[in-house]
Design an enzyme around this catalytic site. Sequence first.
Site, PDB file in Angstrom:
ATOM      1  N   CYS A 131      24.418  19.398  61.088  1.00 56.63           N
ATOM      2  CA  CYS A 131      23.489  20.304  60.174  1.00 56.63           C
ATOM      3  C   CYS A 131      22.889  21.306  61.448  1.00 56.63           C
ATOM      4  O   CYS A 131      23.473  22.242  61.879  1.00 56.63           O
ATOM      5  CB  CYS A 131      22.458  19.401  59.588  1.00 56.63           C
ATOM      6  N   TYR A 132      21.704  21.113  61.509  1.00 53.30           N
ATOM      7  CA  TYR A 132      20.956  21.759  62.535  1.00 53.30           C
ATOM      8  C   TYR A 132      21.603  21.827  63.898  1.00 53.30           C
ATOM      9  O   TYR A 132      22.016  22.971  64.545  1.00 53.30           O
ATOM     10  CB  TYR A 132      19.578  21.711  62.911  1.00 53.30           C
TER      11      TYR A 132
ATOM     12  N   HIS B  41      25.840  15.055  56.223  1.00 56.99           N
ATOM     13  CA  HIS B  41      25.289  14.356  56.834  1.00 56.99           C
ATOM     14  C   HIS B  41      25.945  12.786  56.695  1.00 56.99           C
ATOM     15  O   HIS B  41      26.041  12.136  55.962  1.00 56.99           O
ATOM     16  CB  HIS B  41      23.868  13.859  56.452  1.00 56.99           C
TER      17      HIS B  41
ATOM     18  N   LYS C 123      14.885  -2.538  63.663  1.00 54.44           N
ATOM     19  CA  LYS C 123      14.516  -3.919  63.146  1.00 54.44           C
ATOM     20  C   LYS C 123      15.611  -4.687  62.499  1.00 54.44           C
ATOM     21  O   LYS C 123      15.322  -5.759  62.564  1.00 54.44           O
ATOM     22  CB  LYS C 123      13.169  -3.405  61.935  1.00 54.44           C
TER      23      LYS C 123
END
Length: 570
Positions: free
Chosen positions: A133-134, A224, A426
């Site tokens: 993307c960017y 993405h 996590k």
Amino acid sequence: MAAGSAMGSSGLAPEPAVLAAALAMDASVASTAGKAPAAVATPGAPGAASGIQAQRLLIIDFGSQYTQLIARRVREVGVYCEILSCDVDAQTLAAFGAKGVILSGGPQSVAALAAPELPEGLFALGVPVLGICYGMQAMAAHFGGAVAPSSKREFGPAEIRMRGSSQLLSGLALNAGGGLAVWMSHGDKVAAAPPGFKVTATTDSAPIAAMEHEAQPWYALQFHPEVTHTDQGADIYRRFALDICGCGGHWTADNIVEYAIARVRRQIGDEKVVLGLSGGVDSSVVAALLSRAVGEQLICVFVDNGLLRKDERAEVESSFAASNALNLNLVTVDAKEEFYAKLAGLSEPEAKRRVIGNTFIDVFERTAKNLDGVAWLAQGTIYPDVIESAASAHGKAHVIKSHHNVGGLPERMALKLVEPLRDLFKDEVRAVGLRLGLPEALINRHPFPGPGLAVRILGEVKPQYADALREADAIFLEELHAAGYYDRVAQAFAVHLPVKSVGVVGDARRYEPVVALRAVETVDFMTARCARLPFDLIERVSARIINEIPSVSRVVYDLSSKPPATIEWE
Ligand code: XMP
């Protein structure tokens, strides 16, 4: 996707001999053993390239909401990676020793005046680069392509069509129509590929949905792959990390456990280590890991501050008793009176938090000082804490919470700091805990805030309020378990309100406080919505609380979303 299963499923775990060799070359760890108080590592400073972390990718963060997700996806395919900010300097970049670099997305437009640029020295590293993307747009601008605003922001599902051959996208199974479902989220798009780049995929609204260099290992995607809505996104990361960058897929749950144990053993040597055990997942996994690594040298301190859930200590002890008799050398400190005395008269939430943090430090320090020959303090810092601290140091994070009660303790007590979970997300911490034999019930426990019931007793904290709340909370959780809803909500608890209401029980009038029930659905705890629990379940909980706890007159259910409300009431 759970990391545990994904990490175990790569099928690429190294031979034990390979792992042993990798551990043996962990020079950075060996060199810290036995030294004078270790400096606390700079938040966000890249870790040393060693062991199963040697073959590593670097993720350059341009501020995307998906950056952490990219890192988790890379790790799920068995490759260690870290995130560094896009303003990383060339020296740090080179010293990191990445076998490949991924450029994240970001909220900016490359045309903006203050648009972040690609880090200096990036292409001089001579390793594969993947821009998302960017990251793609920044690559295009850097190499002389054109980036233009889309006529409308494209957000949501799209379908790409492959064009020509592609190193990165070859091997993906296309759908019957010859396309691949992907997730888009962009305002700008690449309008003309830079010289030397070829277009490898296209969509109706983004004619250059993917591109790669004809001769160099430089790849770019407008969509993405880290988002689950992108079909076979994990395969794209696997292809990049394993095949293109040549990483070995050593980052699996079993290896992480073995590696962390070996590392901690070398770090601590034959010295003693003290850990504040709270009953939460992170400190419990640290306890299990250290117990496995250094056995009798570990001493766990459990501070009963009078603000714990019902049977907290017994539950922690039985969890560990169930996990192959790990020895915790558990020291329990009954500091209830001290906490209650310091909290008396305080009703402002931040003042209560401060007093609890400071009292915890006092009690813990006093206790640890009486322990003979302790040289290390263990802490359950995990990788998102490190990222958050780094972001706040760079002034980029808006929402920061300091959840650690032991801030400042290592320096105050002249103890060396050991943080065995510092590199783990996590879900990796959970996978490690399960591998160490901790029961699922402990690993999947809802989060519980450091200040405990104090932030759930609104206004002044009094022992009788804590007692009533403990009972109400236990009834709520018991009924959630019984109805199969505990694991379907992210967090559930009762709150004691500083409001009295009138009730009638039998023939008697009751004028007592109100209890609120809170249950939320969330993935990241940054946003949340109230759980739509069955009405008869809530009603049953309410009836039991009012009937079984004489000092509660009424029960209400909290419907607020976060934002604008928060999950906790204080
Ligand atoms: P909020 O209330 O900010 O909570 O929506 C988000 C998550 O963070 C937990 N929380 C805390 N945890 N110390 C902690 O260790 C704290 O002071 C604290 N405040 C909130 C909360 O339980 C929820 O999971």
